[in-house]
Design a protein around this motif. Structure first.
Motif, PDB file in Angstrom:
ATOM      1  N   PHE A  74       0.798  -1.227   0.000  1.00  0.00           N
ATOM      2  CA  PHE A  74       0.000   0.000   0.000  1.00  0.00           C
ATOM      3  C   PHE A  74       0.835   1.284   0.000  1.00  0.00           C
ATOM      4  CE2 PHE A  74      -2.898  -3.194   1.758  1.00  0.00           C
ATOM      5  CZ  PHE A  74      -4.003  -2.997   0.948  1.00  0.00           C
ATOM      6  N   PHE A  75       2.054   1.216   0.529  1.00  0.00           N
ATOM      7  CA  PHE A  75       2.841   2.438   0.672  1.00  0.00           C
ATOM      8  C   PHE A  75       4.187   2.379  -0.035  1.00  0.00           C
ATOM      9  CE2 PHE A  75       0.176   1.912   4.498  1.00  0.00           C
ATOM     10  CZ  PHE A  75      -0.693   2.975   4.285  1.00  0.00           C
ATOM     11  N   GLY A 102       5.830  17.449  11.679  1.00  0.00           N
ATOM     12  CA  GLY A 102       6.761  16.707  10.841  1.00  0.00           C
ATOM     13  C   GLY A 102       8.216  17.083  11.039  1.00  0.00           C
ATOM     14  N   LYS A 103       8.449  18.141  11.812  1.00  0.00           N
ATOM     15  CA  LYS A 103       9.828  18.573  12.070  1.00  0.00           C
ATOM     16  C   LYS A 103      10.331  17.952  13.366  1.00  0.00           C
ATOM     17  CE  LYS A 103       9.099  23.023   9.769  1.00  0.00           C
ATOM     18  NZ  LYS A 103       9.119  24.500   9.926  1.00  0.00           N
ATOM     19  N   LYS A 121       2.051  11.263   6.671  1.00  0.00           N
ATOM     20  CA  LYS A 121       1.166  11.568   5.543  1.00  0.00           C
ATOM     21  C   LYS A 121       0.200  10.431   5.221  1.00  0.00           C
ATOM     22  CE  LYS A 121       4.614  14.608   3.421  1.00  0.00           C
ATOM     23  NZ  LYS A 121       5.439  14.845   2.211  1.00  0.00           N
ATOM     24  N   ILE A 122       0.342   9.314   5.937  1.00  0.00           N
ATOM     25  CA  ILE A 122      -0.515   8.168   5.657  1.00  0.00           C
ATOM     26  C   ILE A 122      -1.977   8.518   5.938  1.00  0.00           C
ATOM     27  CG2 ILE A 122      -1.103   5.824   6.429  1.00  0.00           C
ATOM     28  CD1 ILE A 122       1.867   5.336   6.859  1.00  0.00           C
ATOM     29  N   PHE A 147      -1.767   7.544   0.076  1.00  0.00           N
ATOM     30  CA  PHE A 147      -0.845   6.413   0.139  1.00  0.00           C
ATOM     31  C   PHE A 147       0.562   6.885  -0.247  1.00  0.00           C
ATOM     32  CE2 PHE A 147      -4.898   4.126  -0.674  1.00  0.00           C
ATOM     33  CZ  PHE A 147      -4.902   3.333   0.472  1.00  0.00           C
ATOM     34  N   PRO A 148       1.226   7.605   0.632  1.00  0.00           N
ATOM     35  CA  PRO A 148       2.552   8.130   0.301  1.00  0.00           C
ATOM     36  C   PRO A 148       3.603   7.019   0.266  1.00  0.00           C
ATOM     37  CG  PRO A 148       2.128   8.448   2.627  1.00  0.00           C
ATOM     38  CD  PRO A 148       0.846   7.899   2.026  1.00  0.00           C
ATOM     39  N   VAL A 149       4.685   7.265  -0.447  1.00  0.00           N
ATOM     40  CA  VAL A 149       5.832   6.359  -0.382  1.00  0.00           C
ATOM     41  C   VAL A 149       6.537   6.631   0.944  1.00  0.00           C
ATOM     42  CG1 VAL A 149       8.051   5.740  -1.386  1.00  0.00           C
ATOM     43  CG2 VAL A 149       6.117   6.292  -2.874  1.00  0.00           C
TER      44      VAL A 149
END
Length: 201
Positions: free
Chosen positions: A19-20, A120-121, A150-151, A158-160
């Motif tokens: 999925f990712f 995110g930092k 980011k999921i 669906f981010p990598v």
């Protein structure tokens, strides 16, 4: 690995890959045995198993005590070699458990920031990981987790996602010198940031 860990290890590996499109870097360089600390940034609840599923050895974590009271989740956490820690206080029992496990040759995952980053930092890290490394003299592997925040978020459902394992760091300072413990903590966090910066995609 116990059966429960092997099952969850494989289950999450498939989920992350399918999925990712999860990618890992330098996993083969992480030592297969001996006490070891994996120190990573913390973006989401997806992080622990992402860090673990690319390694060929179990990785245990401290998890907040309340989670062990949830019937199914509590059992899963025990199968994942996790153990409880009291939040909001210095938990001597949890620290002692971590030290004993590491001296016994186990691998532990630690999030030096202590909580998930909201933006995110990377956040300011406590010196707990340095203290444990000082008392056990085991190597610390700085590890970068990328995009797990980011999921299932709008815009990148669906981010990598990626995990990048760095080179081992060793604490060589005084075990009770707060300045040296802070310096080692800062070094770990800087290495994690460097790994994050090295990702160009």
């Amino acid at each position: 690995m116990n059966f429960g860990y092997r099952f969850l290890h494989r289950f999450f590996y498939i989920i992350y890959k399918v999925f990712f499109s999860a990618k890992s870097y330098n996993a083969q360089e992480v030592p297969y045995d001996g006490g070891l600390i994996i120190a990573a940034n913390h973006l989401s609840n997806w992080d622990p198993m992402l860090i673990s599923c690319f390694l060929k050895r179990p990785v245990g974590y401290m998890a907040k005590q309340e989670l062990f009271n949830v019937p199914v989740l509590g059992m899963a956490l025990k199968n994942l070699y996790s153990f409880p820690v009291r939040r909001g206080a210095f938990d001597k029992t949890a620290i002692k458990t971590a030290i004993n496990r590491l001296k016994g040759g186990e691998c532990m995952g630690v999030f030096p920031e202590g909580h998930r980053s909201k933006d995110g930092k990377m956040q300011q890290a406590a010196t707990g990981v340095a203290l444990i490394a000082a008392k056990t003299q085991v190597p610390v592997i700085p590890t970068a987790v990328i995009n797990t925040n980011k999921i299932f978020k709008l815009g990148s459902f669906f981010p990598v996602i990626k995990v990048i394992y760095g080179q081992p760091l060793y604490y060589t300072g005084d075990k009770v010198d707060k300045a040296q413990l802070q310096e080692f903590t800062d070094k770990i966090m800087q290495q994690i940031q460097n790994l994050i910066n090295s990702d160009k995609t």
